[in-house]
Design a protein around this motif. Structure first.
Motif, PDB file in Angstrom:
ATOM      1  N   LYS A   1       0.747  -1.016   0.041  1.00 52.91           N
ATOM      2  CA  LYS A   1      -0.007   0.002  -0.014  1.00 52.91           C
ATOM      3  C   LYS A   1       0.647   1.392  -0.019  1.00 52.91           C
ATOM      4  O   LYS A   1       0.552   2.415  -0.487  1.00 52.91           O
ATOM      5  CB  LYS A   1      -0.868   0.054   1.041  1.00 52.91           C
ATOM      6  N   LEU A   2       1.975   1.407   0.898  1.00 48.15           N
ATOM      7  CA  LEU A   2       2.719   2.295   0.937  1.00 48.15           C
ATOM      8  C   LEU A   2       3.647   2.551  -0.163  1.00 48.15           C
ATOM      9  O   LEU A   2       3.626   3.968  -0.406  1.00 48.15           O
ATOM     10  CB  LEU A   2       3.664   2.415   2.314  1.00 48.15           C
ATOM     11  N   MET A   3       4.279   1.850  -0.881  1.00 50.52           N
ATOM     12  CA  MET A   3       5.193   2.093  -1.769  1.00 50.52           C
ATOM     13  C   MET A   3       5.108   2.842  -2.886  1.00 50.52           C
ATOM     14  O   MET A   3       5.635   3.643  -3.532  1.00 50.52           O
ATOM     15  CB  MET A   3       5.767   0.593  -2.444  1.00 50.52           C
ATOM     16  N   PRO A   4       3.816   2.689  -3.437  1.00 48.25           N
ATOM     17  CA  PRO A   4       3.331   3.498  -4.521  1.00 48.25           C
ATOM     18  C   PRO A   4       3.165   5.078  -4.269  1.00 48.25           C
ATOM     19  O   PRO A   4       3.863   5.932  -4.800  1.00 48.25           O
ATOM     20  CB  PRO A   4       1.701   3.137  -4.893  1.00 48.25           C
ATOM     21  N   VAL A   5       2.678   5.288  -2.900  1.00 46.91           N
ATOM     22  CA  VAL A   5       2.896   6.410  -2.397  1.00 46.91           C
ATOM     23  C   VAL A   5       4.239   7.004  -2.160  1.00 46.91           C
ATOM     24  O   VAL A   5       4.659   8.179  -2.610  1.00 46.91           O
ATOM     25  CB  VAL A   5       2.152   6.618  -1.047  1.00 46.91           C
ATOM     26  N   MET A   6       5.063   6.440  -1.696  1.00 48.44           N
ATOM     27  CA  MET A   6       6.560   6.699  -1.174  1.00 48.44           C
ATOM     28  C   MET A   6       7.171   7.283  -2.822  1.00 48.44           C
ATOM     29  O   MET A   6       7.847   8.221  -2.982  1.00 48.44           O
ATOM     30  CB  MET A   6       7.461   5.708  -0.867  1.00 48.44           C
ATOM     31  N   TYR A   7       6.932   6.064  -3.828  1.00 43.46           N
ATOM     32  CA  TYR A   7       7.439   6.415  -4.959  1.00 43.46           C
ATOM     33  C   TYR A   7       6.953   7.609  -5.739  1.00 43.46           C
ATOM     34  O   TYR A   7       7.599   8.510  -6.518  1.00 43.46           O
ATOM     35  CB  TYR A   7       7.313   5.230  -5.860  1.00 43.46           C
ATOM     36  N   GLU A   8       5.801   7.963  -5.602  1.00 48.54           N
ATOM     37  CA  GLU A   8       5.135   9.313  -6.325  1.00 48.54           C
ATOM     38  C   GLU A   8       5.836  10.343  -5.484  1.00 48.54           C
ATOM     39  O   GLU A   8       6.253  11.194  -6.325  1.00 48.54           O
ATOM     40  CB  GLU A   8       3.556   9.113  -5.890  1.00 48.54           C
ATOM     41  N   LYS A   9       6.118  10.367  -4.232  1.00 41.16           N
ATOM     42  CA  LYS A   9       6.940  11.397  -3.621  1.00 41.16           C
ATOM     43  C   LYS A   9       8.050  11.683  -4.196  1.00 41.16           C
ATOM     44  O   LYS A   9       8.613  12.713  -4.421  1.00 41.16           O
ATOM     45  CB  LYS A   9       6.730  11.302  -2.299  1.00 41.16           C
ATOM     46  N   LEU A  10       8.826  10.633  -4.458  1.00 41.82           N
ATOM     47  CA  LEU A  10      10.245  10.710  -4.991  1.00 41.82           C
ATOM     48  C   LEU A  10      10.035  10.909  -6.400  1.00 41.82           C
ATOM     49  O   LEU A  10      10.882  11.933  -6.902  1.00 41.82           O
ATOM     50  CB  LEU A  10      10.830   9.138  -4.889  1.00 41.82           C
ATOM     51  N   SER A  11       9.208  10.642  -7.002  1.00 45.28           N
ATOM     52  CA  SER A  11       9.216  10.690  -8.642  1.00 45.28           C
ATOM     53  C   SER A  11       8.875  12.308  -8.670  1.00 45.28           C
ATOM     54  O   SER A  11       9.420  13.027 -10.083  1.00 45.28           O
ATOM     55  CB  SER A  11       7.969  10.273  -9.313  1.00 45.28           C
ATOM     56  N   GLU A  12       8.405  12.938  -7.969  1.00 47.32           N
ATOM     57  CA  GLU A  12       7.710  14.478  -8.034  1.00 47.32           C
ATOM     58  C   GLU A  12       9.180  15.370  -7.739  1.00 47.32           C
ATOM     59  O   GLU A  12       9.289  16.475  -8.087  1.00 47.32           O
ATOM     60  CB  GLU A  12       7.090  14.818  -7.032  1.00 47.32           C
ATOM     61  N   GLN A  13      10.333  14.518  -7.455  1.00 48.51           N
ATOM     62  CA  GLN A  13      11.538  15.471  -7.041  1.00 48.51           C
ATOM     63  C   GLN A  13      12.743  15.168  -7.985  1.00 48.51           C
ATOM     64  O   GLN A  13      13.616  15.616  -7.963  1.00 48.51           O
ATOM     65  CB  GLN A  13      11.931  15.206  -5.577  1.00 48.51           C
ATOM     66  N   ILE A  14      12.592  14.053  -9.018  1.00 49.42           N
ATOM     67  CA  ILE A  14      13.705  13.677  -9.739  1.00 49.42           C
ATOM     68  C   ILE A  14      13.617  13.957 -11.218  1.00 49.42           C
ATOM     69  O   ILE A  14      12.496  13.899 -11.681  1.00 49.42           O
ATOM     70  CB  ILE A  14      14.304  12.289  -9.096  1.00 49.42           C
TER      71      ILE A  14
END
Length: 312
Positions: A50-63
């Motif tokens: 459940k959490l990984m897509p949320v974490m990855y989306e946050k990372l994606s916004e910054q790279i």
């Protein structure tokens, strides 16, 4: 060139990015019910999914994905045959999808490799990549003293000491939960300990570079259940016990191996009382992962992938 890392440990969902000099670390601790001393593997896998897509989306916004050339992932606790925990399957599967989507190679490491690399990276002790050193992995599930060497991809680790029963982190968490603290209890226990200057004296069990915590955990847990318990004194006593036990065993390991460079990593290593004591009392050059890189994270895994891809 930049790389992405994934790590889904027993208690933290993590993804990270690095270009070899800078990093972005996105992580979240898994939910544990009040009064519980841990989490089932099946529940951990479910929360990671459940959490990984949320974490990855946050990372994606910054790279910038155009610069990402490789992906790294933790697939097992330690780099030995038979080392396995289901929670790492969540990160492994997600990392494979990301690597395939980006069309870049995937590099697999152990959770322990990631901790060691995060310590070297965050402390700036890159000279350790060129020589033997002692690494001490202190976490909720592991207390190991290792003779380590970087082999150009990950680390060759020989166990030369550590706990024979429960880990230092389990000792701290179990007593903390008995005192009514939320799991994981390390930070709250330290806050309690800082309210007093005199800790309860608890017995130390050491055999060379090896140690035992189950006996003292039983004693401290019984004390925690007493109505007369001075919680601050007991909290300080627990942390001082861990500190003094580690000092004795790590110093013995350094003497036995004639290796006097020590890297200390893992969530327990972020505890200020333990960290300050080890800094003062260990007979060698001591390196610590920065506090935010001591707890579970994917930065070390991302950096290992960065080094591996440079060598490829």
């Amino acid at each position: 060139m930049s790389t992405i890392g994934f790590d889904t440990s027993n208690y933290t969902t993590s993804t990270a990015w690095t270009d070899g000099k800078n990093d972005i670390n996105v992580r979240q601790i898994l939910y544990v019910k009040d009064g519980e001393r841990g989490i089932r593997q099946s529940d951990g896998v479910f929360q990671h999914m459940k959490l990984m897509p949320v974490m990855y989306e946050k990372l994606s916004e910054q790279i910038d994905f155009k610069d990402v050339k490789a992906v790294g992932v933790s697939t097992r606790p330690r780099c030995v045959e038979g080392s396995y925990m289901p929670v790492f399957l969540a990160g492994e599967g997600y990392a494979k999808v990301v690597a395939n989507t980006l069309g870049v190679p995937l590099y697999e490491f152990s959770h322990q490799d990631g901790h060691i690399m995060a310590g070297i990276y965050s402390s700036g002790s890159f000279e350790l990549l060129e020589k033997d050193f002692i690494s001490v992995h202190l976490s909720g599930g592991t207390t190991e003293i290792l003779k380590s060497r970087y082999n150009g991809f990950n680390f060759d680790n020989e166990i030369i000491g550590g706990s024979k029963d429960i880990s230092a982190g389990q000792f701290i968490d179990r007593v903390g939960v008995k005192m009514g603290l939320h799991f994981p209890a390390g930070k709250a226990l330290e806050q309690l300990a800082l309210k007093t200057e005199k800790g309860e004296k608890l017995p130390i069990a050491v055999d060379g570079a090896y140690m035992n915590f189950s006996g003292v955990e039983t004693k401290a847990s019984r004390m925690a259940e007493s109505e007369k318990c001075d919680k601050s004194a007991l909290a300080l006593g627990v942390l001082e016990n861990v500190r003094d036990t580690l000092v004795k065993t790590i110093n013995k390991a350094m003497t036995d191996t004639n290796t006097h460079r020590v890297l200390i990593v893992g969530g327990v290593a972020s505890n200020g009382i333990i960290r300050n004591g080890l800094t003062k009392k260990l007979d060698g050059d001591v390196y610590f992962a920065k506090a935010e890189y001591s707890t579970d994270n994917a930065v070390g895994t991302a950096y290992l992938a960065h080094l591996a891809h440079k060598e490829a």
